[in-house]
Motif scaffolding. Structure first.
Motif, PDB file in Angstrom:
ATOM      1  N   UNK A 137      13.573  15.165  26.517  1.00 21.67           N
ATOM      2  CA  UNK A 137      12.857  15.295  25.256  1.00 21.67           C
ATOM      3  C   UNK A 137      12.712  16.793  25.004  1.00 21.67           C
TER       4      UNK A 137
ATOM      5  N   UNK B  29      11.329  20.145  22.505  1.00 26.80           N
ATOM      6  CA  UNK B  29      10.234  20.556  21.625  1.00 26.80           C
ATOM      7  C   UNK B  29      10.399  22.010  21.217  1.00 26.80           C
TER       8      UNK B  29
ATOM      9  N   UNK C   6       9.813  17.914  17.464  1.00 24.43           N
ATOM     10  CA  UNK C   6      10.224  17.345  18.743  1.00 24.43           C
ATOM     11  C   UNK C   6      11.415  16.418  18.538  1.00 24.43           C
TER      12      UNK C   6
ATOM     13  N   UNK D 233      13.260  13.148  20.508  1.00 26.90           N
ATOM     14  CA  UNK D 233      13.255  12.169  21.591  1.00 26.90           C
ATOM     15  C   UNK D 233      14.591  11.438  21.642  1.00 26.90           C
TER      16      UNK D 233
ATOM     17  N   UNK E  21      11.289  18.334  28.370  1.00 27.49           N
ATOM     18  CA  UNK E  21      10.609  17.408  29.261  1.00 27.49           C
ATOM     19  C   UNK E  21      11.598  16.371  29.739  1.00 27.49           C
TER      20      UNK E  21
END
Lengths: 111, 115
Positions: A32, A34, A49, A51, A94
């Protein structure tokens, strides 16, 4: 281990110029991604962001970012910057339980 | 909704003293994170709580740092004894578990200066 690099430490632009801030990450799995921004005297805020789905992500204040999986990149763009965009920008990734930040790019927009 | 609150906003202490930073996450957020940014360098992860349990404390620099989250609500980060290299901005963030799990909300940070 995850890592994030940002291409520029400090960028100076005139108002109305186009912006592209480079970000590359290192991680072998699903990530993920950002972009965070910190305006002078304020706290970190989420800009946008990614995903899954459309790799072109639109965020607040006219910012967008494109995820290019083959290049491990997630560059931030804005077609026309304003003086109020002066801030520090952080790319982050992430791939597990925590977010790893890049070193940040300081953007100064000259009126 | 109230955001993530950190205090104090600034702290200046002498080397060898003790300082305790506090973070109040958004109500209902199970995840609480501590990060630190030393002057001019990147934002580094310190640790992650899920409710009152330490999920990951791999970023804690040494045993002079102690984090707690009693009852799964607010968290404290104590530095004892403080050293010069501990100076920096300490950020706290919280997030829900669920669809917005990866969208942290950050506090405004505590700027710690050790002299």
């Amino acid at each position: 281990a995850q890592s994030v690099s940002q291409h520029n430490h400090h960028v100076i632009l005139s108002e109305a110029a186009s912006l592209e801030l480079g970000c590359n990450y290192s991680y072998g799995g699903t990530v993920n991604l950002f972009w965070y921004v910190q305006y002078p005297g304020q706290h970190l805020q989420l800009l946008l962001k990614y995903f899954s789905g459309d790799p072109l992500v639109k965020g607040i204040k006219g910012f967008e970012a494109e995820f290019i999986k083959s290049k491990f990149s997630f560059n931030l763009r804005k077609p026309s910057v304003q003086w109020s965009d002066t801030a520090e920008y952080f790319c982050a990734v992430n791939g597990g339980d925590k977010v790893i930040f890049g070193p940040g790019t300081s953007l100064s927009v000259i009126p | 909704e109230a955001g993530v609150t950190q205090f104090p906003s600034h702290s200046v202490i002498e080397k060898g003293q003790t300082v305790t930073l506090r973070c109040d996450p958004i109500s209902g957020h199970d995840n609480l994170y501590w990060y630190r940014r030393v002057m001019g360098k990147e934002i580094k992860f310190l640790l992650h709580f899920v409710k009152e349990s330490k999920q990951d404390e791999s970023g804690m620099p040494n045993n002079r740092f102690l984090a707690e989250r009693t009852g799964g609500t607010y968290s404290t980060l104590k530095v004892q004894p403080a050293e010069l290299e501990d100076s920096g901005v300490y950020f706290c963030a919280s997030s829900q578990t669920g669809t917005d799990y990866y969208g942290y909300t950050f506090g405004s940070g505590t700027r710690l200066t050790v002299v």
